[in-house]
Design an enzyme around this catalytic site. Structure first.
Site, PDB file in Angstrom:
ATOM      1  N   TYR A 179      38.898  44.164  34.181  1.00  0.00           N
ATOM      2  CA  TYR A 179      37.449  44.116  34.392  1.00  0.00           C
ATOM      3  C   TYR A 179      36.787  45.437  34.005  1.00  0.00           C
ATOM      4  CZ  TYR A 179      36.955  39.705  36.980  1.00  0.00           C
ATOM      5  OH  TYR A 179      36.894  38.393  37.338  1.00  0.00           O
ATOM      6  N   LYS A 193      52.484  39.253  36.575  1.00  0.00           N
ATOM      7  CA  LYS A 193      53.061  38.669  35.362  1.00  0.00           C
ATOM      8  C   LYS A 193      54.038  39.709  34.811  1.00  0.00           C
ATOM      9  CE  LYS A 193      53.206  35.298  32.375  1.00  0.00           C
ATOM     10  NZ  LYS A 193      53.665  33.938  32.693  1.00  0.00           N
ATOM     11  N   ASP A 210      51.539  32.346  37.100  1.00  0.00           N
ATOM     12  CA  ASP A 210      51.498  30.933  36.694  1.00  0.00           C
ATOM     13  C   ASP A 210      52.187  30.064  37.742  1.00  0.00           C
ATOM     14  OD1 ASP A 210      53.839  32.234  35.948  1.00  0.00           O
ATOM     15  OD2 ASP A 210      54.070  31.179  34.034  1.00  0.00           O
ATOM     16  N   ASP A 266      40.779  36.862  41.045  1.00  0.00           N
ATOM     17  CA  ASP A 266      39.555  36.100  40.782  1.00  0.00           C
ATOM     18  C   ASP A 266      39.905  34.625  40.592  1.00  0.00           C
ATOM     19  OD1 ASP A 266      36.842  35.556  40.039  1.00  0.00           O
ATOM     20  OD2 ASP A 266      37.484  35.542  37.942  1.00  0.00           O
ATOM     21  N   ASP A 302      39.484  31.185  43.502  1.00  0.00           N
ATOM     22  CA  ASP A 302      38.715  29.948  43.255  1.00  0.00           C
ATOM     23  C   ASP A 302      39.617  28.735  43.433  1.00  0.00           C
ATOM     24  OD1 ASP A 302      36.477  31.449  42.556  1.00  0.00           O
ATOM     25  OD2 ASP A 302      35.959  30.154  40.869  1.00  0.00           O
TER      26      ASP A 302
END
Ligand code: IPM
Ligand code: MG
Length: 354
Positions: free
Chosen positions: A140, A189, A221, A245, A249
């Site tokens: 970000y 990851k 994942d 983020d 959600d």
């Protein structure tokens, strides 16, 4: 106690949900003899419309001088054509960065009365996940560039983390895990990313200082899958900015509606930044049908984390629970045999339980 609160209503449904949060704070002030002084400031699209700038200096000054900040939501298609450095979202990132609120706590809890898209047997043990998202670094805040190379357009986004940035947010997650089930899951990851390998190294070294915490690792994942297949097995997740983020959600959809989720963003001191995790939802703005619970639960997090008002926070959480138990629902969480209420009515009913 007297507290100064910077209030940023923002865009879309921001002002509607914020109005309910302020009602709740006023009720808490009345009941527990506190005084909350609200300082309203602009940020996001409405700030662009009124001042030309998504994050005016007087807003930033207020954010950095008050005891905490509440934010409704920012953004909307209306400002899509703004240059990248003056988009409404830039205001949000600017506030987070300026406040150095590196630890974003996003609790995802399923109220048993609410419906979830998951099968009953999958959620038999409930869902109570705490996502600790790093908030002021990573991709970000890395360099974002577009250029032309060998005659074609190329874009670059840099994801960078320092050991210090990882350590400070990991400390928050370890401490939370200690107070909860003792299980901390680092999501990364590490099979591909150098930053993830550093996260693992730092967290592993720190775990020696937390003998009561069982640290484990999961690729992002796989975690996206496990959140759906085995949500009850997950307690505290620690993860970098973008993974947090996305996963928050996803997890919020399991707890019936993103409208239910509040968040706290914390740094080194007591001052925090509190926002619901939903967006500005321009499609339903101005209709008084939004769900104010995410914003109201963010207020409860502010009372608890920034103002040391445990009783008061509990009282707000209990009022929300009672609202649900008594069968009141905003449109996003409506079920059979429940009572549909407007955003403003939800605020009034919740206040009446405080
Ligand atoms: C969130 C939002 C923001 C983010 C956007 C609006 C920049 O999605 O708070 O989750 O990505 O952090
Ligand atoms: Mg998001």
């Amino acid at each position: 106690m007297e507290k100064r609160i910077c209030v940023i209503e923002g865009d879309g449904i921001g002002p509607e949900v914020m109005a309910q949060a302020i009602k709740v704070l006023d009720r808490v002030a009345e009941k527990f003899s506190h005084k909350f002084n609200y300082e309203y400031r602009l940020a996001g699209g409405c700030a662009i419309d009124k001042t030309g700038c998504c994050l005016p200096k007087e807003t930033l000054d207020c954010v950095l001088s008050t005891d905490s900040t509440l934010l409704g939501a920012v953004g909307g298609n209306k400002w899509d054509s703004q240059p990248a450095n003056n988009r409404p979202e830039k205001a949000l990132l600017g506030i987070r960065k300026a406040m150095q609120v590196y630890a974003n706590l996003r609790p995802q809890k399923l109220y048993p009365q609410l419906s979830t898209p998951l099968r009953a047997d999958v959620i038999a043990d409930g869902i109570d996940i705490m996502i600790v998202r790093e908030l002021v670094s990573g991709v970000y805040f890395g360099e974002h560039n577009q250029c032309v190379e060998n005659g074609e357009n190329v874009a670059v986004d840099i994801m960078k983390y320092t050991e210090t940035e990882i350590k400070r947010v990991a400390k928050v997650a370890f401490e939370l895990a200690e107070k909860r089930s003792g299980n901390l899951l680092l999501v990364d990851k590490a099979n591909v990313l150098a930053t993830s390998k550093l996260w693992r190294k730092v967290a592993s070294e720190m775990s020696a200082n937390y003998p009561n915490v069982n640290l484990s690792f999961m690729y992002v994942d796989n975690c996206a899958m496990q959140i759906i297949k085995n949500p009850s097995k997950i307690d505290v997740i620690l993860t970098e900015n973008m993974f947090g983020d996305i996963l928050s959600d996803e997890a919020s959809a399991l707890t019936s509606s993103i409208g239910m989720a509040g968040s706290a963003s914390l740094g080194d001191g007591k001052r925090g930044f509190y926002e619901a995790i939903h967006g500005s939802a321009p499609d339903i703005a101005g209709q008084d049908i939004a769900n104010p619970i995410g914003m109201i639960l963010s207020v409860a997090m502010m009372l608890k984390n920034s103002f040391d008002m445990q009783k008061e926070a509990q009282c707000v959480e209990n009022a929300v629970q009672k609202f649900i138990e008594n069968g009141y629902r905003t449109k996003d969480i409506l079920q059979e045999n429940t009572t549909l209420v407007k955003c403003s009515e939800a605020g009034d009913i919740i206040c009446s339980y405080i």
